[in-house]
Each structure stands twice: as structure tokens, then as C-alpha cells.
Design an enzyme around this catalytic site. Structure first.
Site, PDB file in Angstrom:
ATOM      1  N   GLU A  93      -4.587   2.215  -4.506  1.00 50.84           N
ATOM      2  CA  GLU A  93      -3.129   2.280  -4.388  1.00 50.84           C
ATOM      3  C   GLU A  93      -2.535   0.989  -3.839  1.00 50.84           C
ATOM      4  O   GLU A  93      -1.401   0.973  -3.365  1.00 50.84           O
ATOM      5  CB  GLU A  93      -2.734   3.460  -3.485  1.00 50.84           C
ATOM      6  CG  GLU A  93      -3.109   3.331  -2.027  1.00 50.84           C
ATOM      7  CD  GLU A  93      -4.500   3.867  -1.708  1.00 50.84           C
ATOM      8  OE1 GLU A  93      -4.719   4.252  -0.548  1.00 50.84           O
ATOM      9  OE2 GLU A  93      -5.354   3.903  -2.611  1.00 50.84           O
ATOM     10  N   ASP A 104      -1.514   8.988 -10.865  1.00 51.89           N
ATOM     11  CA  ASP A 104      -1.495   7.876 -11.825  1.00 51.89           C
ATOM     12  C   ASP A 104      -0.078   7.558 -12.287  1.00 51.89           C
ATOM     13  O   ASP A 104       0.286   6.389 -12.468  1.00 51.89           O
ATOM     14  CB  ASP A 104      -2.360   8.214 -13.039  1.00 51.89           C
ATOM     15  CG  ASP A 104      -3.849   8.145 -12.738  1.00 51.89           C
ATOM     16  OD1 ASP A 104      -4.209   7.661 -11.657  1.00 51.89           O
ATOM     17  OD2 ASP A 104      -4.650   8.589 -13.584  1.00 51.89           O
ATOM     18  N   ASP A 153       0.858  -1.186   0.000  1.00 47.74           N
ATOM     19  CA  ASP A 153       0.000   0.000   0.000  1.00 47.74           C
ATOM     20  C   ASP A 153       0.897   1.240   0.000  1.00 47.74           C
ATOM     21  O   ASP A 153       1.845   1.337   0.787  1.00 47.74           O
ATOM     22  CB  ASP A 153      -0.903   0.002   1.235  1.00 47.74           C
ATOM     23  CG  ASP A 153      -1.945   1.106   1.176  1.00 47.74           C
ATOM     24  OD1 ASP A 153      -3.044   0.841   0.683  1.00 47.74           O
ATOM     25  OD2 ASP A 153      -1.640   2.228   1.610  1.00 47.74           O
ATOM     26  N   ASN A 168      -2.427  12.752  -4.177  1.00 48.78           N
ATOM     27  CA  ASN A 168      -3.481  13.125  -5.127  1.00 48.78           C
ATOM     28  C   ASN A 168      -4.041  14.515  -4.827  1.00 48.78           C
ATOM     29  O   ASN A 168      -4.266  15.320  -5.744  1.00 48.78           O
ATOM     30  CB  ASN A 168      -4.612  12.091  -5.096  1.00 48.78           C
ATOM     31  CG  ASN A 168      -4.323  10.884  -5.953  1.00 48.78           C
ATOM     32  OD1 ASN A 168      -3.598  10.965  -6.939  1.00 48.78           O
ATOM     33  ND2 ASN A 168      -4.891   9.748  -5.594  1.00 48.78           N
ATOM     34  N   HIS A 190      -4.571  14.021  -9.723  1.00 45.00           N
ATOM     35  CA  HIS A 190      -4.689  12.592 -10.014  1.00 45.00           C
ATOM     36  C   HIS A 190      -3.785  12.142 -11.150  1.00 45.00           C
ATOM     37  O   HIS A 190      -3.391  10.973 -11.207  1.00 45.00           O
ATOM     38  CB  HIS A 190      -6.144  12.238 -10.327  1.00 45.00           C
ATOM     39  CG  HIS A 190      -7.030  12.273  -9.124  1.00 45.00           C
ATOM     40  ND1 HIS A 190      -7.092  11.239  -8.216  1.00 45.00           N
ATOM     41  CD2 HIS A 190      -7.869  13.232  -8.651  1.00 45.00           C
ATOM     42  CE1 HIS A 190      -7.938  11.542  -7.253  1.00 45.00           C
ATOM     43  NE2 HIS A 190      -8.425  12.743  -7.482  1.00 45.00           N
TER      44      HIS A 190
END
Length: 339
Positions: free
Chosen positions: A254, A228, A211, A219, A224
């Protein structure tokens, strides 16, 4: 964690899910749990609407009901991917079978068998069963090529069409099992590789659940698109650190997961620590501005499969190890031996 909620919220969802399972006298199996969990979490609007209809109409909610809800609203069975292929396939087979039945000789039987396979296509419920029917069709087409000389030219062409459709189906299956952003396996693809190992009591393998630490903050701060790009970069790093029979998947959001066959806990812990160190050593910058984003770190949990345990139990143990890594300060590896 298996869901994006925090531990307390996830625990409350679990408690409420078990309440519904008890209320309707349902088995506490993964399908029932998934249906009620997603209903309570409210993240599957079609599922919620279907269950609300049952509740508001005071209709009975049975095991059969739950199985249908699970199949219709949770399973990643994408019939839209195969619908065009099925239409093309029916046109090809119907053309071949009609011609074969109208032709005297041995190939009449082939034509009738092909028409029977059209019915099988209507009954296929997933890509695997569709693939098996396709294989039967291709076998029947090849048999026609060998037995009907007058049919040779037509059947050669049709066999080529079928081969092309088979390739399209294979590509659709890969797409259905692949995460679009990172190119890794998605959860469905990962489970297809995990399940055969669970059925073998002699299996020895480990799971590493990963994680990204404070990913929401990334973010929120950088957007975002940057988030990404970090997910894709981490996916590439994980590809470099895994090999051979290892399976690597984006598990959701994630979270990533690695399946390490023929690997014991101590070895898996070393692999996880190597991944953590490599990522923690990198300095991250925005591509457009060159602005430093500092360090991106990950937390990792590691567990080894215990003979004859269920998928749910195994996933709970590796999830618990991951939670301990995050609870104890993040940017660390926790194996189940440390708990």
C-alpha cells in the site's frame, strides 16, 4: 516504510542482518543488506534455500557469492520476458548473415559483423544491454540495404522484422518497469529515474513517500478486490496531482512514492498536503452494494535530497518522516524539517 514489517520487527531484522554481514566479513552495502534482510524475513524462498545450502554445506560466503545471490534472486531482471524475442532475433540474424557471407562483394563483411552480434546477444545480461545490441543490429541491417542492390528486397523485409522485434523489446521493458495493478512505475522503474539524479551533485529534488492508513483493516473487512480498487483509485488521484518531470511509483503493497525534480522541501510539502486533503475529502462506497466505507486516509513523509548522499540514506530519511506521520496519528504530512 521500505518493508511491510512493523518498526520493531524491521529493527530486529536489521540487527540480525548486520550480524551475518559481520560474521562473514562482508561490506555493509545495499546488496549485502538486501540479501541478508530477505533471508531473515523468509519472504524469498529461493534465496533462502540457496543461502541455507551454503551454510549447511559450510561453503564460503564471499562478496562474489553475495553479488551472485543478489543478481539471481533479488534483481528484477526478467529473462523469461526476453527469451522468445532472443530466439526470434537469432533466427532472423542467422538467416541474414549466412546469405550475406555467401554473397560476393562488400556485404560479406556485414554478414560477419552480424554473426559477431549474435554472440553479443548471448552475453547481454539485461534489457538495456540487449537494447544496445539491437540498435547495432538494426544499423548493420540498414547498411546492408544501402550497399547490396541484389540484397535489397530481402534486407528490406528483414529490416522490418527487426523493427517489429525492437518494438516488442521496448514493450517488454515497459512491462518490466510497470506495476500491473495500477499502471504506475514499479520499484525498478522508479529507481531508474532516481539514479541519474543521485549521480548529479547539483540535483535539487524531493521524495514524497505515501502509505494508506489501516489498509490491512480495509482488506480484512471488505476483501482484497475492494482493496485493489482503492489502490487503483489512489493511483489515479496521484496521477492528477503530479505532472511534467515528476515520477510516480507504487513502491510495494500500500506504499507509493513520488519523485519531484527541481523542487524544494517547502514546495514538496505543499504538494503532499494537497494530495492528503483531496483523498481525505472523499467518501468511499462499495460499488456493488453502495455501502459506505467511510474515509480512506494516507500518511505522507517528505525529504529533500542532500548533495552526494547515497540512495540508502535518502530513502531512510523519507521513511523516517513517513513513520513519524503514522506515529503521530496518521492522516498527516511530516516533512524532515518538522522532525
Amino acid at each position: 516504510m521500505l518493508y511491510s514489517e512493523d518498526k520493531d520487527q524491521a529493527g530486529e531484522y536489521l540487527r540480525l542482518s548486520l550480524g551475518f554481514i559481520a560474521k562473514y566479513n562482508l561490506p555493509a552495502d545495499p546488496a549485502c543488506y538486501s540479501v541478508w534482510y530477505q533471508y531473515i524475513a523468509g519472504k524469498n524462498p529461493h534465496l533462502k534455500a540457496a543461502i541455507d545450502h551454503f551454510i549447511n554445506s559450510k561453503l564460503p560466503i564471499t562478496v562474489k557469492t553475495i553479488k551472485k545471490l543478489y543478481k539471481d534472486h533479488i534483481l528484477e531482471k526478467d529473462r523469461t520476458i526476453t527469451e522468445n524475442l532472443l530466439h526470434e532475433l537469432r533466427l532472423v540474424i542467422n538467416g541474414i548473415s549466412r546469405y550475406a557471407i555467401d554473397t560476393t562483394g562488400d556485404i560479406t563483411g556485414n554478414g560477419k559483423r552480424l554473426q559477431a552480434l549474435v554472440q553479443e546477444l548471448e552475453e547481454d545480461e539485461d534489457m538495456d544491454s540487449l537494447s544496445r545490441t539491437m540498435d547495432k543490429i538494426i544499423h548493420e541491417a540498414k547498411d546492408l540495404v544501402q550497399t547490396g542492390k541484389s540484397f535489397q528486397g530481402r534486407m528490406t523485409s528483414s529490416s522490418q522484422e527487426l523493427a517489429i522485434l525492437r518494438k516488442k523489446l521496448d514493450m517488454s521493458k515497459r512491462d518490466a518497469e510497470t506495476d500491473a495493478l495500477t499502471g504506475l512505475l514499479n520499484r525498478r522503474g522508479f529507481e531508474k529515474r532516481l539514479h541519474p539524479l543521485l549521480k548529479d551533485p547539483g540535483s535539487c529534488f524531493c521524495l514524497v513517500m505515501i502509505d494508506i492508513d489501516h489498509f490491512k483493516r480495509v482488506n480484512d473487512t471488505y476483501g482484497h478486490l475492494v482493496g485493489d480498487s482503492i489502490l487503483k483509485a489512489l493511483a489515479n488521484l496521484l496521477k492528477q496531482q503530479t505532472k511534467g518531470k515528476d515520477s510516480l511509483a507504487r513502491f510495494g503493497g500500500e506504499e507509493f512514492i513520488i519523485l519531484l525534480p527541481e523542487t524544494r522541501l517547502e514546495q514538496a510539502g505543499i504538494v503532499a498536503e494537497d494530495i492528503r486533503k483531496k483523498l481525505a475529502a472523499q467518501e468511499w462506497k462499495q460499488r456493488k452494494t453502495g455501502q459506505s466505507m467511510g474515509k480512506i486516509t494516507i500518511s505522507l513523509g517528505v525529504s529533500q535530497y542532500r548533495p552526494n548522499e547515497s540512495e540508502a540514506t535518502l530513502m531512510h530519511r523519507v521513511d523516517t518522516a513517513l513513520y513519524a506521520a503514522k506515529r503521530d496519528g496518521r492522516n498527516r504530512v511530516v516533512t524532515e524539517a518538522m522532525l
